[in-house]
Every structure is written in C-alpha cells, then in structure tokens.
Design a protein around this motif. Structure first.
Motif, PDB file in Angstrom:
ATOM      1  N   THR A   2      36.684  32.239  43.873  1.00  0.00           N
ATOM      2  CA  THR A   2      37.169  33.430  43.170  1.00  0.00           C
ATOM      3  C   THR A   2      37.698  33.050  41.789  1.00  0.00           C
ATOM      4  OG1 THR A   2      37.802  34.301  45.322  1.00  0.00           O
ATOM      5  CG2 THR A   2      38.686  35.446  43.410  1.00  0.00           C
ATOM      6  N   LEU A   3      38.441  31.948  41.727  1.00  0.00           N
ATOM      7  CA  LEU A   3      38.980  31.497  40.438  1.00  0.00           C
ATOM      8  C   LEU A   3      37.846  31.098  39.489  1.00  0.00           C
ATOM      9  CD1 LEU A   3      42.008  29.536  41.902  1.00  0.00           C
ATOM     10  CD2 LEU A   3      42.201  31.388  40.223  1.00  0.00           C
ATOM     11  N   GLN A   4      36.845  30.419  40.031  1.00  0.00           N
ATOM     12  CA  GLN A   4      35.697  30.033  39.194  1.00  0.00           C
ATOM     13  C   GLN A   4      35.018  31.276  38.619  1.00  0.00           C
ATOM     14  OE1 GLN A   4      33.245  27.555  41.679  1.00  0.00           O
ATOM     15  NE2 GLN A   4      34.747  25.890  41.765  1.00  0.00           N
ATOM     16  N   GLU A   5      34.908  32.314  39.454  1.00  0.00           N
ATOM     17  CA  GLU A   5      34.317  33.585  38.981  1.00  0.00           C
ATOM     18  C   GLU A   5      35.112  34.175  37.819  1.00  0.00           C
ATOM     19  OE1 GLU A   5      31.538  35.405  39.780  1.00  0.00           O
ATOM     20  OE2 GLU A   5      30.900  33.657  40.938  1.00  0.00           O
ATOM     21  N   MET A   6      36.421  33.834  37.783  1.00  0.00           N
ATOM     22  CA  MET A   6      37.276  34.331  36.696  1.00  0.00           C
ATOM     23  C   MET A   6      37.344  33.332  35.538  1.00  0.00           C
ATOM     24  SD  MET A   6      40.364  35.698  39.206  1.00  0.00           S
ATOM     25  CE  MET A   6      41.570  35.342  37.950  1.00  0.00           C
ATOM     26  N   ASP A   7      36.430  32.337  35.562  1.00  0.00           N
ATOM     27  CA  ASP A   7      36.388  31.284  34.529  1.00  0.00           C
ATOM     28  C   ASP A   7      37.640  30.420  34.485  1.00  0.00           C
ATOM     29  OD1 ASP A   7      33.805  31.848  33.660  1.00  0.00           O
ATOM     30  OD2 ASP A   7      34.549  33.482  32.381  1.00  0.00           O
TER      31      ASP A   7
END
Ligand code: ADP
Ligand code: ASP
Ligand code: MG
Length: 414
Positions: free
Chosen positions: A84-89
């Motif tokens: 999820t954090l990766q999706e938020m860059d």
C-alpha cells in the motif's frame, strides 16, 4: 534522522481500505521528516481464527507449530501495508520477525524478546527506504523456530523496536482514542485520560485492561520510551490520545486512576489440607510446574490442624490445576478431601498511585460493592491496587459502581 514507531492493531488493519487509511498516516509522518517503523497486527479476528484451527486440529498441540500458524496473520498485513505504501510512492518493505531477526527465548506462545539487531533495517534507511514494516507479535528462538509473544504481543514488538532504535516516540494506534478510566465498552461514563503514569498503566494492563500488553508497558518504563495510545480512526489532527509517562510528568490526578477487570477467572479451593510447614510449597510448586498461573491466594482459618486453601487462576487452566493437584495427592505429597472449582468468577480492580498516600480506598470500594449487593469472595492488595474476586454476572455492575464511587468521570476528583 529521527525514527518514529507506529503500531496498528487488528481493527486498524482489518481490510485493505483500512490499511490504506493507516498508510496515509504513515505517509504524513514521512512527510514530517521521520523514518518510520510500522508494526502491524493481524487483521481483526484473524488470530482468533488461526487459534481455532490449531485447537480443532490438535487439542494438545505442539506449541512450536501453534506459533508457526498464528504468526501468519501478521505476515499478511505486513506485506499488504508495504504494498500500500509503495502504491503511494513511499519507499517501503516488509520484514517477518525472523528476517530482522527479532531474537526471543524459546518459550513458545509466550516468548520474551532477547535482542533486536538494528543493522539490517538501518542499512535500508540509509539507502533511502522510508518505512520498515514489521510483522508484530513474532520472533525467532535460539533453535531457529518461529515464536510468538503472547496475545496482544504486537504492542511489545512496537515498544521493543522503539527502544532498540532510540525512536522519538512509540505511537499505538487502536480502536479507542486513548487510555480511559475504565474500558469504554463497559461504562459509558469512562473518561479519556490525557496522561497516565507507567506504573498505573502497568497495573491496569496486568489486571486485564487489554489496551496495551503488560510487557510493552514494562519495556517502555524500563527504556524510557515515550508511549502514546491513540485512535487510527477519525480526524488526523485533533487526536492527541493518551501519553503514558513518568509519574512526575503528571500534574493532577485522582487517587484512583482507573478500574480494570478480568472476566475469565476461576476460584479453586482445596478442602481440608494439613496445616503444616511446607504445605504452601507442596501445593503451589506442582501448580507452577504445570504452568498454572496462580494469582490470588487465601489460606483459611485452621481447625484441628487442617485448613482450606483457596487460589485463583485463569478459567482455561482449571483442568490443568486439577490434574496437578490430583497427581500431587496420588504421589502422597499433599492430602485433601476435595477440590472445588468455581468457574464463574471475575476479578475487578482499582488502581492508582494516589493510594500510597490516601487511606480509606479499600473501605470505600467494599462499601460500594456492598451497596450493590455484590459478595466479595477473595481480596488482594498491593501498594497501588486493590483486587476482588466476585461472581462473573456482577462484573459490569461492579466496574460501574466503582467508577461512580471514585467519581472517575470527573478530572481530579481528589
Ligand atoms: P488492538 O487490536 O488495536 O491491539 P485491543 O482490542 O487489543 O486493540 O485493545 C483496545 C481495546 O482495549 C479497546 O477497544 C477497549 O475495549 C479495551 N480496553 C480495556 N480497558 C481499556 C481502558 N482502560 N482504556 C481504553 N481501552 C480499554
Ligand atoms: N494478533 C495478535 C493477537 O491478536 C497480536 C496482536 O494483535 O497484538 O493477539
Ligand atoms: Mg491489542
């Protein structure tokens, strides 16, 4: 670089959408300039489900496999949070306990943390990673097996990481917006505390307030970790939560800080045991060796050299206690007429450091219970707490009556 630890409990990561909401809070702390260590619990209900599978499969289960199974809930949420954090860059990755490695004793299902080496994660922060997501509640034993830290253990993982990394603070995000004078689910008069002393929180937790695992409070006290409990729901800004801090940092407080309860207790009485030197050792030695957590103990008046001995323990340990006592009787170590188990009792306790300097708290407590017609079966006290064992059906009534008599809904009633 300042490191912040943020722990999200089961309800805060119960669905992918809730994980997204939690991740937004993490992202905001990264934007504030922190490197963040996120500790996650399993999704709400997941650990109970896994424990159920274990018990269904093997009633006298191998605790090493229990840990291998129940630790998996946290592993799922750690991966989901990192994604999820990766999706938020936000640069993030997950770690299982053994990958850190979070080293523990080999006491499966109740392991204690020995060491958290920081090198592995610190190196990733140095490379530009912003968030380390750690599966809470688990570690690795000296034998290389997965261990777990006891129910509610992710709180302890969080505080231990905060201590190991010298974090600026350890924030425990949960489904209530702080520590209350009693469980807000039991009393709608419960009041949120802005601050509570480590020692009071330690007592409340060990007497049943499950908002923090007892061991996490012990660690925070020992390593001076600033610890905050707050809600992961609602507005991000206005949520100050409760700070668990040193007694000196609290300006005003009540004599009684809070009321705790523990629902699933049992009272066991050995009828007519010989009243002789060594009898307590002969009873409580075998109980301890069988892993029974004895809490309160009362030895009754003795008549003609014989007495009754009463103790309390968790209700799910009654069978084990009975086995241990029967074995000791069969071995000729103790003799008793009967062992009577009352499995419908609960423990209710009042806690407050003000009790050190105020007399009369016990009398007021007993009077409030009497006024509700509640019979007290066993009493124990320490410097800052009084606990009573009562019929379980009166538990909620007792909590409410005590909350009322000590006027806990009012700040600084003393
Ligand atoms: P998490 O899943 O976030 O770890 P827990 O269920 O373990 O959350 O702990 C939070 C719960 O603790 C609350 O929902 C509340 O019912 C309970 N609780 C018990 N005593 C207290 C208290 N004194 N203050 C706040 N919450 C309490
Ligand atoms: N998931 C574990 C439990 O339910 C650990 C935790 O949530 O702290 O006990
Ligand atoms: Mg918890």
């Amino acid at each position: 670089m300042s490191i912040l630890v943020m722990k999200f409990g089961g309800t805060s990561v119960a669905t992918p959408d809730r994980i997204r909401r939690a991740a937004k809070r993490v992202g905001r702390e990264v934007a504030n300039g922190h490197d963040v260590i996120v500790i996650v619990s399993a999704m709400a209900g997941e650990t109970n489900k896994l424990v159920g599978y274990v018990e269904e499969t093997s009633p006298m289960f191998d605790a090493r496999e229990y840990d291998a199974i129940v630790s998996s809930g946290e592993q799922v949420t750690a991966g989901l949070m990192a994604l999820t954090l990766q999706e938020m860059d936000v640069p993030a990755r997950s770690w299982h306990g053994w990958q850190v490695p979070l080293r523990t004793t080999s006491t499966h299902s109740a392991a204690r943390i020995i060491e958290i080496p920081t090198g592995n994660i610190a190196a990733k922060f140095a490379e530009g990673m912003k968030v380390a997501v750690i599966a809470g509640f688990q570690g690795i034993s000296p034998e290389g097996r997965i261990t777990t830290l006891g129910r509610g253990g992710s709180d302890t993982t969080a505080v231990a990481f905060a201590a190991a990394f010298g974090a600026v603070r350890c924030d425990i995000y949960t489904d209530v917006d702080g520590v209350y004078t009693t469980d807000p689910r039991i009393s709608d008069k419960a009041r949120k505390l802005d601050r509570i002393a480590f020692e009071e929180m330690l007592e409340l937790a060990s007497l049943g307030a499950k908002v923090l695992q007892t061991r996490s409070v012990e660690l925070a006290m020992r390593f001076k970790v600033p610890l905050r409990v707050l809600s992961s729901f609602g507005d991000m800004d206005e949520n100050a939560g409760t700070l668990v801090c040193d007694e000196e940092d609290i300006v005003e407080s009540n004599v009684v800080a809070g009321v705790a309860y523990s629902r699933d207790e049992a009272k066991m009485t050995l009828i007519s045991v010989a009243d002789r030197p060594g009898i307590a050792a002969a009873i409580f030695g075998p109980l301890s060796e069988s892993g029974v957590n004895v809490d309160m103990i009362v030895q009754n008046i003795s008549e003609e050299g014989r007495t009754d001995m009463t103790f309390s323990c968790p209700v799910n340990q009654v069978a084990r206690a009975e086995q241990a006592m029967q074995a000791a009787k069969d071995a000729g170590e103790i003799n008793f007429h009967d062992l009577v188990a009352d499995t419908a009792v609960a423990k209710v306790s009042v806690v407050g450091i003000g009790m050190r300097s105020h007399a009369g708290v016990a009398a007021q407590m007993f009077k409030a219970l009497r006024d509700e017609g509640i019979n007290i079966k066993v009493i124990t006290t320490s410097e800052i707490k009084i606990s009573v064992l009562i019929d379980r059906k009166y538990m909620e009534l007792a909590v409410q009556a005590l909350h009322d008599t000590f006027e806990l809904e009012k700040p600084s009633a003393a």
